[in-house]
Design an enzyme around this catalytic site. Structure first.
Site, PDB file in Angstrom:
ATOM      1  CG  ASP A   1       4.044  -8.919   2.873  1.00 27.50           C
ATOM      2  OD1 ASP A   1       5.178  -8.794   3.969  1.00 27.50           O
ATOM      3  OD2 ASP A   1       2.922  -8.871   3.086  1.00 27.50           O
TER       4      ASP A   1
HETATM    5  P1  NAP Z   1       2.377  -4.225   1.631  1.00 30.47           P
HETATM    6  O1  NAP Z   1       4.183  -5.003   1.985  1.00 30.47           O
HETATM    7  O2  NAP Z   1       0.651  -4.286   2.264  1.00 30.47           O
HETATM    8  O3  NAP Z   1       3.250  -3.547   1.956  1.00 30.47           O
HETATM    9  C1  NAP Z   1       3.245  -2.358   2.238  1.00 30.47           C
HETATM   10  C2  NAP Z   1       4.160  -1.191   2.927  1.00 30.47           C
HETATM   11  O4  NAP Z   1       3.949   0.039   2.268  1.00 30.47           O
HETATM   12  C3  NAP Z   1       4.328  -1.626   3.916  1.00 30.47           C
HETATM   13  O5  NAP Z   1       5.213  -2.630   4.952  1.00 30.47           O
HETATM   14  C4  NAP Z   1       3.995   0.456   3.751  1.00 30.47           C
HETATM   15  O6  NAP Z   1       4.927   0.569   5.404  1.00 30.47           O
HETATM   16  C5  NAP Z   1       4.363   0.651   2.551  1.00 30.47           C
HETATM   17  N1  NAP Z   1       3.511   2.300   2.905  1.00 30.47           N
HETATM   18  C6  NAP Z   1       2.055   2.928   3.603  1.00 30.47           C
HETATM   19  N2  NAP Z   1       1.968   3.936   3.347  1.00 30.47           N
HETATM   20  C7  NAP Z   1       3.260   4.566   2.942  1.00 30.47           C
HETATM   21  C8  NAP Z   1       2.910   5.065   1.543  1.00 30.47           C
HETATM   22  N3  NAP Z   1       1.840   6.459   2.326  1.00 30.47           N
HETATM   23  N4  NAP Z   1       4.445   5.676   1.508  1.00 30.47           N
HETATM   24  C9  NAP Z   1       5.085   4.292   1.328  1.00 30.47           C
HETATM   25  N5  NAP Z   1       5.374   3.728   1.589  1.00 30.47           N
HETATM   26  C10 NAP Z   1       4.264   3.445   2.172  1.00 30.47           C
HETATM   27  O7  NAP Z   1       2.080  -4.627   0.468  1.00 30.47           O
HETATM   28  P2  NAP Z   1       2.595  -5.147  -0.998  1.00 30.47           P
HETATM   29  O8  NAP Z   1       4.250  -5.676  -1.053  1.00 30.47           O
HETATM   30  O9  NAP Z   1       1.565  -4.501  -1.896  1.00 30.47           O
HETATM   31  O10 NAP Z   1       1.878  -6.139  -0.496  1.00 30.47           O
HETATM   32  C11 NAP Z   1       0.544  -6.612  -0.922  1.00 30.47           C
HETATM   33  C12 NAP Z   1       0.075  -7.716   0.382  1.00 30.47           C
HETATM   34  O11 NAP Z   1      -1.198  -7.603   0.816  1.00 30.47           O
HETATM   35  C13 NAP Z   1       0.454  -9.384   0.528  1.00 30.47           C
HETATM   36  O12 NAP Z   1       1.125  -9.713   1.562  1.00 30.47           O
HETATM   37  C14 NAP Z   1      -0.629  -9.669  -0.125  1.00 30.47           C
HETATM   38  O13 NAP Z   1      -0.669 -10.922  -0.268  1.00 30.47           O
HETATM   39  C15 NAP Z   1      -1.334  -9.333   0.611  1.00 30.47           C
HETATM   40  N6  NAP Z   1      -3.154  -8.957  -0.237  1.00 30.47           N
HETATM   41  C16 NAP Z   1      -3.120  -8.641  -1.744  1.00 30.47           C
HETATM   42  C17 NAP Z   1      -4.394  -9.026  -2.542  1.00 30.47           C
HETATM   43  C18 NAP Z   1      -4.454  -8.255  -3.621  1.00 30.47           C
HETATM   44  O14 NAP Z   1      -5.203  -9.009  -4.236  1.00 30.47           O
HETATM   45  N7  NAP Z   1      -3.505  -8.218  -4.157  1.00 30.47           N
HETATM   46  C19 NAP Z   1      -5.344  -9.694  -1.656  1.00 30.47           C
HETATM   47  C20 NAP Z   1      -5.391  -9.691  -0.350  1.00 30.47           C
HETATM   48  C21 NAP Z   1      -3.929  -9.299   0.264  1.00 30.47           C
HETATM   49  P3  NAP Z   1       5.243   2.106   6.194  1.00 30.47           P
HETATM   50  O15 NAP Z   1       4.336   2.242   7.306  1.00 30.47           O
HETATM   51  O16 NAP Z   1       6.398   1.529   6.553  1.00 30.47           O
HETATM   52  O17 NAP Z   1       5.188   3.256   4.801  1.00 30.47           O
END
Ligand code: NAP
Length: 599
Positions: A527
């Site tokens: 994301d």
């Molecule tokens: P993300 O959008 O949640 O994407 C994580 C990606 O990791 C997934 O698409 C998944 O794809 C991949 N993944 C999972 N396991 C894996 C593995 N073993 N090896 C390789 N890839 C793997 O993560 P992000 O880009 O870090 O974004 C964070 C999201 O969380 C944002 O939308 C944010 O708003 C939200 N959020 C963050 C917080 C905070 O404080 N950090 C709080 C609340 C919400 P596959 O399944 O295809 O592997």
């Protein structure tokens, strides 16, 4: 004349303002340690619990006080230990080669615990000899000891949080705060109403063992659930002390006491069950997706209305224990119902919010017991949790109301399932081809995300980066404020893998570098790299600031599939002609890359 209540309110407000100014200065790098630090400081509920456990208020109060002492001690010991573990990982490049720091904080904390236990044992011994604490300190010393230990502790807590404005001083600051906690606890042991130390010692031992194990053993990837669990314990302590106070006075309480007491019990109760639910979802003991049903918000609001109604009734007619019991029970139920419709991925915002509720419960306890240090720390904790949840929501381009009542994960996933396909073709690539590409590059930006945490690939990332740097390639890390599932999540994991924090660049700092980067290596981020956030007005992500990975000369993405991330939105980046997908578990892919590059 100014009443105690007015003084308490002034203190509460001033501490809130002070907390706001200190906490806004904490860089995103240290947001995860900030959460666990405020958690540890919120363990100040210990001081109220000690009195209830040790005074002669009756068997019910003693039992409740004992449980509260155990819970609060777990929080204090576990919270300070894990905060120190995290902070000790943050190092600059030049510190990587330097000698490890001499005195590990764990040892200092254990010494402090032993000291505290020694003081208790000493008091207990005198008590057993029949000379009683009165002989030693009451009435000569206790008032002064309490007053000055609390003033000193408050100053040390504030200094501790101030230290978190820079990784350089953060550890020392937290050590000062831990010392402040010891002062407050030792001072409270001289409280005039404490007549026995038996239950205090027992609670202290159990809490230290549980908290110590949690603080030293829990892996960094499980920090979100530990934080939630810790909030639940702190809130339970506040709730139990409130219940004890109510029954001790047989409900005969003035409105000035009944209002904060009701607030303490309600907020403590709902924070307890809500945090437990959050921890269970994050630990995958319960389904992580939002559980929704028709009329959910109506039911929740009705329940809240009944709780508020009961509290108002109790203020008018406090000696109605049945109403009090109903209010307590409904608060527990409300906490569960509040968190059920929230997706596990939204839990960090909820945890920060529950942190702030826990702070308010603590401050209310301070008003009930007229204990100023609890008012101060409760206010600091409340401000910190509230600020962090606002920061997270802002970085995700969402509102707190939407997080609490929107069942976000579910709705968006449904949308994405309808239109995920038909965006064009995706190029996949093999590790050997990536190695060939890496032969001719001069600069690489690594973009870690939640997938790196899932795969525990932080060490692999660090090893690869080191190897690239040895080959004269300029490597930078791009850290989005909400990458992962906790504010500052990526910073802690990379620090654990010995990546110096001066190689980590925040979003505003790194975005101008992307056009110059030969390769953007995206490791499990999704994301936070989605260009739809800039370009597609219809995307749920539209408006969320992102890492501008699409501006790099070429992009390599390490993930297992094309599945969306937290927001449930398809990522346009993967259809960019410059983008190549290295499918597989991030740790495996990095191992293969590393091996291929080495050979
Ligand atoms: P993300 O959008 O949640 O994407 C994580 C990606 O990791 C997934 O698409 C998944 O794809 C991949 N993944 C999972 N396991 C894996 C593995 N073993 N090896 C390789 N890839 C793997 O993560 P992000 O880009 O870090 O974004 C964070 C999201 O969380 C944002 O939308 C944010 O708003 C939200 N959020 C963050 C917080 C905070 O404080 N950090 C709080 C609340 C919400 P596959 O399944 O295809 O592997």
């Amino acid at each position: 004349m100014t009443t105690e209540l007015e003084i308490g309110l002034y203190i509460f407000m001033m501490a809130g303002f002070l907390g706001y100014h200190i906490i806004t200065r904490v860089p995103p790098l240290l947001h995860t340690p900030l959460m666990s630090a405020t958690n540890a400081i919120a363990g100040i509920s210990l001081v109220g619990s000690l009195v209830v456990a040790g005074a002669n208020y009756g068997p019910l109060s003693t039992i409740l006080g004992f449980i509260a002492v155990t819970c609060s001690t777990t929080n204090v010991v576990g919270g300070f230990l894990i905060t120190d573990r995290m902070l000790s990982m943050f190092k600059r490049s030049e510190e990587q080669t330097a000698q490890p720091r001499r005195v590990p904080f764990g040892r200092v904390l254990v010494t402090l615990i032993v000291l505290g236990a020694g003081v208790i044992a000493f008091l207990y011994w005198f008590q057993q000899r029949g000379e009683g604490p009165e002989w030693m300190v009451h009435p000569r010393l206790h008032a002064e000891t309490l007053k000055y230990s609390y003033i000193l502790s408050s100053a040390l807590f504030i200094l501790g949080l101030k230290g978190l404005s820079s990784p350089k001083y953060a550890r020392k600051g937290m050590q000062a705060a831990a010392f402040g906690m010891l002062m407050a606890v030792v001072g409270t042991l001289f409280h005039p109403e404490i007549v026995t130390y038996k239950w205090i010692i027992l609670g202290f031992i159990i809490g230290s063992i549980v908290g110590g194990t949690m603080g030293l053993r829990i892996p960094m990837t499980a920090v979100p659930q530990r934080t939630a669990l810790s909030h639940s314990l702190g809130a339970l302590a506040a709730c139990l002390v409130g219940i004890s106070e109510y029954f001790r006075h047989h409900g005969v309480l003035s409105a000035v006491v009944m209002i904060p007491l009701g607030f303490e019990v309600v907020v403590g109760g709902l924070t307890f069950t809500g945090s437990l639910m959050a921890a269970a979802k994050l630990q995958e003991l319960l389904p992580g997706h939002p559980i929704t049903y028709k009329g959910q918000n109506l039911l929740n609001f009705s329940l809240l209305a009944v709780i508020v109604g009961s509290l108002i009734y109790l203020v008018i007619a406090p000696a109605t224990p049945v109403v009090f019991q109903v209010m307590v029970a409904l608060s527990f139920v409300f906490g569960l119902l509040l968190v059920i419709p929230i997706g596990a991925a939204d839990m960090p915002v909820v945890i920060a919010l529950l942190n702030s509720y826990g702070g308010l419960a603590d401050a209310s306890m301070g008003f009930v017991l007229m204990n100023k240090i609890q008012i101060i720390t409760g206010s600091l904790d409340g401000t910190s949790g509230f600020l962090l949840s606002l920061l997270m929501c802002r970085a995700m381009n969402r509102s707190v109301v939407n997080v609490l009542f929107g069942a976000f994960g579910k709705v968006e996933k449904e949308k994405s399932d309808q239109g995920a396909e038909a965006k064009g073709s995706v190029r996949s690539i093999f590790p050997e081809e990536v190695t060939a590409l890496l032969e001719d590059v001069r600069s690489v930006i690594i973009v870690p995300g939640y997938g790196m945490a899932v795969a525990q690939a932080q060490h692999g990332v660090a090893e690869l980066a080191k190897l690239l740097m040895q080959r004269g390639i300029n490597v930078k890390y791009a850290i989005h404020p909400v990458a992962g599932r906790m504010p500052g999540h990526m910073n802690v994991l990379l620090a654990e893998a010995n990546v110096p924090y001066d190689q980590l660049y925040g979003m505003e700092q790194i975005n101008p570098y992307f056009p110059e980067a030969d390769i953007a290596l995206v490791v499990g981020a999704n994301d936070v790299t989605n260009p739809a956030a800039k370009n597609d007005r219809n995307s749920p992500l539209y408006g969320m600031p992102i890492l501008e990975v699409d501006r790099a000369k070429s992009i390599i993405v390490l993930k297992r599939s094309l599945r969306p991330g937290f927001a449930g939105v398809d990522n346009d980046l993967y259809y960019d002609p410059k983008c190549m997908m290295l499918f597989g578990d991030a740790k495996d892919s990095l191992n293969k890359l590393f091996a291929a590059l080495k050979s």
